[in-house]
Design a protein around this motif. Sequence first.
Motif, PDB file in Angstrom:
ATOM      1  N   TYR A  94      53.953  28.730  35.216  1.00 32.45           N
ATOM      2  CA  TYR A  94      53.053  27.699  34.507  1.00 32.45           C
ATOM      3  C   TYR A  94      51.727  28.192  34.850  1.00 32.45           C
ATOM      4  CZ  TYR A  94      57.147  24.657  33.799  1.00 32.45           C
ATOM      5  OH  TYR A  94      58.497  24.362  33.322  1.00 32.45           O
ATOM      6  N   MET A  95      51.450  28.828  35.920  1.00 33.30           N
ATOM      7  CA  MET A  95      49.971  29.047  36.183  1.00 33.30           C
ATOM      8  C   MET A  95      49.674  30.149  35.471  1.00 33.30           C
ATOM      9  SD  MET A  95      47.888  30.394  39.572  1.00 33.30           S
ATOM     10  CE  MET A  95      48.778  32.055  39.824  1.00 33.30           C
ATOM     11  N   GLU A  96      50.675  31.151  35.082  1.00 35.20           N
ATOM     12  CA  GLU A  96      50.290  32.312  34.202  1.00 35.20           C
ATOM     13  C   GLU A  96      50.195  31.980  32.661  1.00 35.20           C
ATOM     14  OE1 GLU A  96      49.549  35.619  34.816  1.00 35.20           O
ATOM     15  OE2 GLU A  96      49.383  34.759  36.963  1.00 35.20           O
ATOM     16  N   ASP A  97      50.818  30.955  32.319  1.00 30.93           N
ATOM     17  CA  ASP A  97      50.535  30.484  31.178  1.00 30.93           C
ATOM     18  C   ASP A  97      49.205  30.023  30.778  1.00 30.93           C
ATOM     19  OD1 ASP A  97      53.262  30.885  30.350  1.00 30.93           O
ATOM     20  OD2 ASP A  97      53.670  28.857  30.739  1.00 30.93           O
ATOM     21  N   LEU A  98      48.646  29.152  31.741  1.00 24.91           N
ATOM     22  CA  LEU A  98      47.354  28.654  31.607  1.00 24.91           C
ATOM     23  C   LEU A  98      46.172  29.875  31.848  1.00 24.91           C
ATOM     24  CD1 LEU A  98      47.651  25.449  33.733  1.00 24.91           C
ATOM     25  CD2 LEU A  98      47.437  25.617  31.176  1.00 24.91           C
ATOM     26  N   LYS A  99      46.573  30.621  32.730  1.00 22.96           N
ATOM     27  CA  LYS A  99      45.548  31.745  33.002  1.00 22.96           C
ATOM     28  C   LYS A  99      45.441  32.710  31.833  1.00 22.96           C
ATOM     29  CE  LYS A  99      45.526  34.338  36.811  1.00 22.96           C
ATOM     30  NZ  LYS A  99      46.153  34.799  38.027  1.00 22.96           N
ATOM     31  N   GLN A 100      46.597  32.842  30.893  1.00 23.96           N
ATOM     32  CA  GLN A 100      46.606  33.684  29.592  1.00 23.96           C
ATOM     33  C   GLN A 100      46.075  32.785  28.707  1.00 23.96           C
ATOM     34  OE1 GLN A 100      47.626  36.811  29.447  1.00 23.96           O
ATOM     35  NE2 GLN A 100      48.237  36.836  31.736  1.00 23.96           N
ATOM     36  N   GLY A 101      45.633  31.582  28.750  1.00 27.39           N
ATOM     37  CA  GLY A 101      45.079  30.741  27.788  1.00 27.39           C
ATOM     38  C   GLY A 101      45.966  30.227  26.766  1.00 27.39           C
ATOM     39  N   GLU A 102      47.129  30.109  27.280  1.00 23.55           N
ATOM     40  CA  GLU A 102      48.333  29.612  26.400  1.00 23.55           C
ATOM     41  C   GLU A 102      48.747  27.951  26.510  1.00 23.55           C
ATOM     42  OE1 GLU A 102      51.599  32.130  26.611  1.00 23.55           O
ATOM     43  OE2 GLU A 102      50.110  34.092  26.009  1.00 23.55           O
TER      44      GLU A 102
END
Length: 195
Positions: free
Chosen positions: A74-82
């Motif tokens: 989930y954190m990666e989704d937000l870091k990727q701007g998604e």
Amino acid sequence: RWTAKALAGLVAQWRRGGRGPGLCLDRPGVRSPQLALAALFLLAWAALNAIWLGQDKLLQDGDEMGHVGAAELYMEDLKQGEPGTFLARAVSAEMGDYPPAYAAATGLWWWAMQTADPSRPRVRAGGLIWLLALAAGVGGICLELGRSRPNALLCAVSMLWLPLPMALSKHFMPEVMLAAACTAVLWAALRQRAQ
């Protein structure tokens, strides 16, 4: 002096079978001992948690590591701007035996903290949010049951000291979030019934 009155109130309430005002000492012109006690409990709780989080050896088990791995997605989704992917996954993703809400909330917290490093106290402090929400729900239930504001506050702060939720809030586990959600539902039901 107020301690003796408070204890006498507890004994009187116990003799009445738990009915009545109990510790309610808040009369006009009298400072509430419950507020002072709640403030003392809250300060001690905050200090203890700061020390605990700073000295924790981070012993994690396999179940907890599963929650950590899901939260990292989930954190990666937000870091990727998604954010759309984040929201879609938060609502409907398969995360093993657990619903995705806890992993999504934890991933959001880590994204806001700009790190998922569990050795950082601010990362692990995210679990305390659920403990505070649980305590707020307990206080709200007390108000709905007719307790005074000082008594409700004292009940809420006392909730912070229960050993199991206090310990679980230091780990990446969903149980305290679940307890907070159940408490919020009960509080809402009592409010609805009162209207």
